[in-house]
Design an enzyme around this catalytic site. Structure first.
Site, PDB file in Angstrom:
ATOM      1  CG  ASP A  25      56.716 118.053  18.077  1.00 49.50           C
ATOM      2  OD1 ASP A  25      55.589 118.540  18.049  1.00 49.50           O
ATOM      3  OD2 ASP A  25      57.741 118.680  17.768  1.00 49.50           O
ATOM      4  CD  GLU A 277      52.903 120.849  24.801  1.00 47.98           C
ATOM      5  OE1 GLU A 277      52.149 119.913  24.966  1.00 47.98           O
ATOM      6  OE2 GLU A 277      52.873 121.556  23.770  1.00 47.98           O
TER       7      GLU A 277
HETATM    8  O1  TRH Z   1      62.518 120.819  22.877  1.00 52.11           O
HETATM    9  P1  TRH Z   1      61.439 121.778  23.124  1.00 52.11           P
HETATM   10  O2  TRH Z   1      61.762 123.162  22.856  1.00 52.11           O
HETATM   11  O3  TRH Z   1      60.159 121.354  22.343  1.00 52.11           O
HETATM   12  C1  TRH Z   1      59.327 122.266  21.649  1.00 52.11           C
HETATM   13  C2  TRH Z   1      58.009 122.445  22.267  1.00 52.11           C
HETATM   14  O4  TRH Z   1      57.364 121.237  22.534  1.00 52.11           O
HETATM   15  C3  TRH Z   1      57.137 123.283  21.361  1.00 52.11           C
HETATM   16  O5  TRH Z   1      55.873 123.456  21.927  1.00 52.11           O
HETATM   17  C4  TRH Z   1      57.022 122.602  20.043  1.00 52.11           C
HETATM   18  O6  TRH Z   1      56.262 123.343  19.167  1.00 52.11           O
HETATM   19  C5  TRH Z   1      58.409 122.426  19.496  1.00 52.11           C
HETATM   20  O7  TRH Z   1      59.186 121.676  20.400  1.00 52.11           O
HETATM   21  C6  TRH Z   1      58.364 121.724  18.191  1.00 52.11           C
HETATM   22  O8  TRH Z   1      61.027 121.697  24.686  1.00 52.11           O
HETATM   23  P2  TRH Z   1      60.197 120.623  25.505  1.00 52.11           P
HETATM   24  O9  TRH Z   1      58.773 120.608  25.071  1.00 52.11           O
HETATM   25  O10 TRH Z   1      60.449 120.883  26.910  1.00 52.11           O
HETATM   26  O11 TRH Z   1      60.835 119.224  25.117  1.00 52.11           O
HETATM   27  C7  TRH Z   1      62.095 118.817  25.549  1.00 52.11           C
HETATM   28  C8  TRH Z   1      62.070 117.336  25.873  1.00 52.11           C
HETATM   29  O12 TRH Z   1      63.385 116.836  26.002  1.00 52.11           O
HETATM   30  C9  TRH Z   1      61.360 117.027  27.186  1.00 52.11           C
HETATM   31  O13 TRH Z   1      60.610 115.841  27.052  1.00 52.11           O
HETATM   32  C10 TRH Z   1      62.507 116.783  28.153  1.00 52.11           C
HETATM   33  C11 TRH Z   1      63.504 116.152  27.236  1.00 52.11           C
HETATM   34  N1  TRH Z   1      64.902 116.231  27.697  1.00 52.11           N
HETATM   35  C12 TRH Z   1      65.492 115.076  28.196  1.00 52.11           C
HETATM   36  O14 TRH Z   1      64.827 114.033  28.297  1.00 52.11           O
HETATM   37  N2  TRH Z   1      66.819 115.122  28.548  1.00 52.11           N
HETATM   38  C13 TRH Z   1      67.569 116.240  28.460  1.00 52.11           C
HETATM   39  O15 TRH Z   1      68.765 116.224  28.806  1.00 52.11           O
HETATM   40  C14 TRH Z   1      66.926 117.435  27.957  1.00 52.11           C
HETATM   41  C15 TRH Z   1      67.723 118.703  27.847  1.00 52.11           C
HETATM   42  C16 TRH Z   1      65.608 117.383  27.577  1.00 52.11           C
END
Ligand code: TRH
Length: 374
Positions: A25, A277
């Site tokens: 989010d 996402e």
């Molecule tokens: O963390 P998520 O599993 O988020 C999920 C999804 O958005 C899902 O649809 C939603 O319903 C739920 O959250 C509540 O995976 P996502 O979407 O890939 O988000 C991870 C974020 O973290 C992404 O912006 C990348 C960031 N990130 C970093 O910036 N640095 C890091 O080291 C890592 C591991 C991630």
């Protein structure tokens, strides 16, 4: 490749985000805020838990200010302020419900364009619902209209977040230099296959680690911080495998990266396991083979969502089989990550990357949509 910036006037944005769980989010909202600011807009991000920004965006972004989700006292103070004005656009991310007192402020001024930014999906309802009006029937904003904005993979949806300079930065990326600066427990060898791992707790994880340890070629699995590290620890324990791997497999834990560095990780690896996402979209932009761990829902709605994604992007059968096992949709064994499979997945991901780059990005579309509604 469509990378145009919209020649709209500079607007003031209020973006509201509630962190439900995980990082998606806030991750999506932050990318949108930074992209808007990069295009000359001014953004206030209102978020109930900004803690992850410490690693996701440690340097912040010029043009974006971060604010705690407004309390009743804050809203009262804003209502009496002579300097506060609601933005030209208000974005309610993922149905997070704006505080009623903020809605009252929206009605009081020159009504902003009110956008309801939805979750990403390739399912058919997305194109049908994108851009629809939702008249507000009750509460202080009664009579206003919210507009549904649905991200998606086809031109009849809101598209995907993609900054105007992304392709240029990707082309200029120096993989060798970036990898040599990674803080790893053991230096990388030139012949190691690199796999990034960002997932929840896939039941097939022990199978994957076992398979890689017995493979013909050496593999380095670079494990993202948080749940992936914890899941790998449980899996290695269950396998009675050292936490750093065995045989042809070496496991290295990564620190939390900024979003920019996370992109670099995806650009540098031969295969990316992503989840949720935002990381899925970033893996698509990386153009490397990817495996998606979809956010699991209790009613199993994620099964249809995964199948819609596979169909929309015409995913090869071998990769669909891998997804079925990785996401626990089928009890079948995890297919082997052979060189041939990876090569064919690579052709597919390059093709998908090119096709999606030809579509207009989400922020450009959103700016155009807002211009129509003002
Ligand atoms: O963390 P998520 O599993 O988020 C999920 C999804 O958005 C899902 O649809 C939603 O319903 C739920 O959250 C509540 O995976 P996502 O979407 O890939 O988000 C991870 C974020 O973290 C992404 O912006 C990348 C960031 N990130 C970093 O910036 N640095 C890091 O080291 C890592 C591991 C991630």
């Amino acid at each position: 490749m469509k990378t145009e910036t919209h020649s709209s006037p500079s607007l003031r944005w209020d973006i509201f985000c509630r962190v439900i769980d995980n990082h998606g989010d806030l991750g999506v909202c932050w990318r949108l805020c930074a992209d808007l600011a990069q295009r000359g807009h001014t953004v206030r991000l209102w978020v109930d838990d900004a803690s992850a920004l410490a690693w996701m965006a440690p340097h912040g972004c010029a043009g974006v200010s971060v604010h705690a989700w407004p309390s009743d006292e804050t809203l009262q103070a804003l209502a009496h302020s002579t300097v506060f004005a609601v933005g030209d656009v208000v974005v309610e991310a993922f149905g997070c419900e704006l505080p009623e007192a903020f809605q009252a402020l929206m009605v009081r001024g020159t009504s902003p364009v009110w956008i309801n930014l939805e979750y990403l999906s390739a399912e058919g309802y997305v194109a049908r619902s994108h851009g629809l009006a939702s008249p507000v029937m009750s509460g202080p904003a009664r009579g206003m209209t919210k507009w549904f904005f649905f991200p998606g993979f086809t031109p009849n949806t809101g598209g995907l977040l993609r900054e105007p300079d992304l392709a240029e930065r990707h082309t200029a990326f120096d993989r060798t230099t970036w990898l040599s600066a990674l803080p790893l427990d053991k230096p990388l060898a030139a012949n190691e296959r690199l796999i990034s791992l960002f997932c929840y707790e896939p039941t097939a994880l022990p199978e994957l680690l076992k398979q890689l340890s017995q493979a013909d070629e050496p593999t380095r699995v670079l494990v993202a911080q948080g749940r992936p590290c914890a899941a790998v620890a449980v899996a290695t324990q269950a396998l009675h495998m050292p936490s750093s791997g065995t045989g042809q497999l070496h496991i290295s834990q990564l620190p939390y990266f900024s979003q920019t560095e996370f992109d670099h990780l995806l650009w540098a690896c031969d295969l990316n396991f992503v989840r949720g996402e935002d990381s899925l979209v970033r893996a698509l932009w990386a153009g490397q083979p990817l495996v998606w761990h979809i956010y699991p829902q209790d009613d199993l709605a994620h099964h249809d969502k995964l199948h819609a994604f596979e169909a929309a992007l015409d995913m090869p059968l071998t990769l669909r089989r891998f997804h079925a096992a990785w996401n626990g949709l089928e009890a079948a064994p995890l297919p082997t990550l052979s060189r041939a499979a990876l090569e064919s997945w690579c052709c597919w991901s390059r093709q998908v990357q090119r096709g999606l780059q030809d579509q207009t990005d989400l922020t450009t579309q959103l700016l155009g949509f807002v211009a129509q509604k003002r």
